[in-house]
Design an enzyme around this catalytic site. Structure first.
Site, short mmCIF file in Angstrom:
data_model
loop_
_atom_site.label_atom_id
_atom_site.label_comp_id
_atom_site.label_asym_id
_atom_site.label_seq_id
_atom_site.Cartn_x
_atom_site.Cartn_y
_atom_site.Cartn_z
N GLY A 78 0.71 -1.26 -0.05
CA GLY A 78 -0.12 -0.11 -0.21
C GLY A 78 0.67 1.39 -0.12
O GLY A 78 1.87 1.32 0.87
N ARG A 115 1.05 -5.29 -5.96
CA ARG A 115 1.38 -6.55 -5.24
C ARG A 115 1.64 -7.77 -6.17
O ARG A 115 1.29 -7.72 -7.15
CB ARG A 115 0.07 -6.78 -4.43
CG ARG A 115 0.00 -5.44 -3.33
CD ARG A 115 -1.28 -5.81 -2.31
NE ARG A 115 -1.03 -5.05 -1.37
CZ ARG A 115 -1.84 -3.82 -1.03
NH1 ARG A 115 -2.59 -3.57 -1.98
NH2 ARG A 115 -1.56 -3.19 0.00
N ASP A 155 4.52 -4.49 6.31
CA ASP A 155 5.31 -5.85 6.84
C ASP A 155 5.12 -6.88 5.75
O ASP A 155 6.07 -7.65 5.67
CB ASP A 155 4.43 -6.47 7.99
CG ASP A 155 2.92 -6.47 7.89
OD1 ASP A 155 2.43 -6.21 6.84
OD2 ASP A 155 2.22 -7.04 8.78
N THR A 159 3.95 3.07 5.71
CA THR A 159 2.47 2.58 5.73
C THR A 159 1.65 3.53 6.61
O THR A 159 2.04 4.10 7.80
CB THR A 159 2.29 1.05 6.23
OG1 THR A 159 0.87 0.94 6.69
CG2 THR A 159 3.04 0.79 7.51
N ASP A 209 -0.76 2.85 8.39
CA ASP A 209 -1.35 1.96 9.72
C ASP A 209 -0.50 2.15 10.93
O ASP A 209 -1.06 1.93 12.05
CB ASP A 209 -1.30 0.39 9.21
CG ASP A 209 -2.70 0.22 8.08
OD1 ASP A 209 -3.47 1.09 7.91
OD2 ASP A 209 -2.64 -0.68 7.46
N ASP A 256 1.86 0.16 12.19
CA ASP A 256 1.54 -1.16 12.59
C ASP A 256 2.92 -2.13 12.53
O ASP A 256 2.66 -3.20 12.39
CB ASP A 256 0.43 -1.93 11.71
CG ASP A 256 0.58 -2.35 10.41
OD1 ASP A 256 1.60 -1.64 9.87
OD2 ASP A 256 -0.20 -2.87 9.84
N ARG A 274 -7.03 -2.66 9.25
CA ARG A 274 -7.80 -4.01 9.46
C ARG A 274 -7.28 -4.68 10.56
O ARG A 274 -8.13 -5.22 11.31
CB ARG A 274 -7.35 -4.77 8.02
CG ARG A 274 -8.27 -4.77 7.26
CD ARG A 274 -7.87 -5.55 5.84
NE ARG A 274 -6.69 -4.75 5.29
CZ ARG A 274 -6.23 -4.80 4.23
NH1 ARG A 274 -6.97 -5.54 3.13
NH2 ARG A 274 -5.01 -4.09 3.86
#
Ligand code: ADP
Length: 319
Positions: A11, A72, A103, A125, A127, A129, A171
């Site tokens: 992403g 991707r 990740d 990212t 996120d 995360d 997510r």
């Protein structure tokens, strides 16, 4: 080391361009040659590789997205795909690779390193995360986009005395929802790391109404479930006029904030330093405002955790 490569994968996130710029300029500063690889691992396998110069990264520091594009690729998850990638790197004489992504992208970098090909991962990212760094590139920009959107929605919520459920990205990680909810004074924040207590959400809405509050904002991370379904449940339980806004991909784009540009510049340049120092299979990050690096495998093994103090505070401030 004489020649390195850089790619963006997974992403996209605002600030990736600033990171690419830092990699290219820092490498050239140290007399390295730099090759850009377009479309992530897909482009790597296909040999979509070109030489970058100082000017290749001019006028991009303030742009969202990634000039190297992203993709991707399931094929790259296979040993055959990884072998194809290494063949291309060898063909171009590229001796080390910097991977900017999340990740999933780090897993690819880990696989290449395992096969003897030195890679460094730069966390990009929205996120936030990734373990081993307090912040990932793009998180601050996405957060500010979310806040700007919620501020606008709040005007309507107030004028029409409505309850709003706002679904934000995340997510598996609730950082964006948690930080946005705290920054925007949301009544409730629902994140995948915490089991949501529906009765508590309803009680808060009711307590607010009792003290004359006519509008409410509930921030929900997508990983918790559908914002629309949640809005419907709230309406059924309270009869309050409830509206739902899913912010979607608006959160990914836009010009990076100063904070993300600085972070991207520091992390991108540090990744080059690591390759020059002969390191491989590391991720770069920032912890307590210091540049750090960690073993990719260790980073991938660690579960992302939210800041407990912040979560507690968000609850204390939304009584
Ligand atoms: P992100 O990097 O944002 O988490 P993805 O999870 O989609 O994004 O991963 C990006 C790409 O990284 C994948 O499309 C794939 O090519 C590569 N990748 C992900 N997991 C692996 C893996 N286990 N082995 C090799 N490559 C992987």
């Amino acid at each position: 080391m004489k020649r390195i490569g850089v790619l963006t994968s997974g992403g996209d996130a605002p600030g990736m361009n600033a990171a690419i710029r830092a990699v290219v300029r820092k490498a050239i500063f140290h007399d390295l040659e730099v090759y850009g690889i377009k479309y992530g691992y897909q482009g790597l396998m296909e040999g979509n590789i070109f030489k970058m110069e100082v000017g290749s990264v001019g006028d991009i520091i303030h742009r969202g997205g990634t000039i190297l594009y992203s993709a991707r690729s399931d094929e790259f998850k296979t040993p055959e795909g990884q072998a194809r990638g290494i063949q291309q790197l060898e063909k171009f004489g590229i001796e080390g690779l910097i991977v900017i992504g999340g990740d999933g992208s780090f897993r690819g970098a880990q696989k290449l390193t395992e096969r003897g090909y030195p890679c460094i991962g730069v966390p990009g990212t929205i996120d936030n995360d990734i373990a081993g760094t307090d912040f990932t590139i793009g998180f601050d920009t996405a957060l500010n986009t979310v806040i700007e959107a919620i501020d606008k929605i709040r005007d309507t919520a107030t004028s029409h005395e409505r309850t709003y459920v706002i679904e934000v990205m995340g997510r598996d990680a609730g950082d964006l929802a948690l930080w946005a909810g705290l920054a925007d004074g949301a009544e409730s924040i629902l994140i995948p790391e915490r089991k949501d207590d529906f009765s508590e959400v309803i009680q808060k809405l009711q307590r607010g109404r009792e003290r004359g509050k006519k509008h409410s904002i509930i921030v929900l991370a997508e990983g918790v479930g559908s914002g629309f379904k949640y809005g419907e449940r709230i309406h059924q339980a309270t009869s309050l006029e409830t509206r739902v806004t899913v912010l979607g991909h608006i959160q990914r784009g836009g010009s990076p904030t100063a904070s993300d540009r600085v972070l991207a510049s520091r992390l991108g340049a540090y990744a080059v330093d690591l390759l020059l120092a002969g390191k491989a299979g590391r991720t770069v990050g920032i912890q307590n405002n210091h540049l750090v690096d960690h073993d990719i495998l260790e980073v991938l093994k660690k579960q992302h955790t939210i800041n407990e103090d912040m979560y507690k505070l968000s609850q204390e401030l939304s009584i």
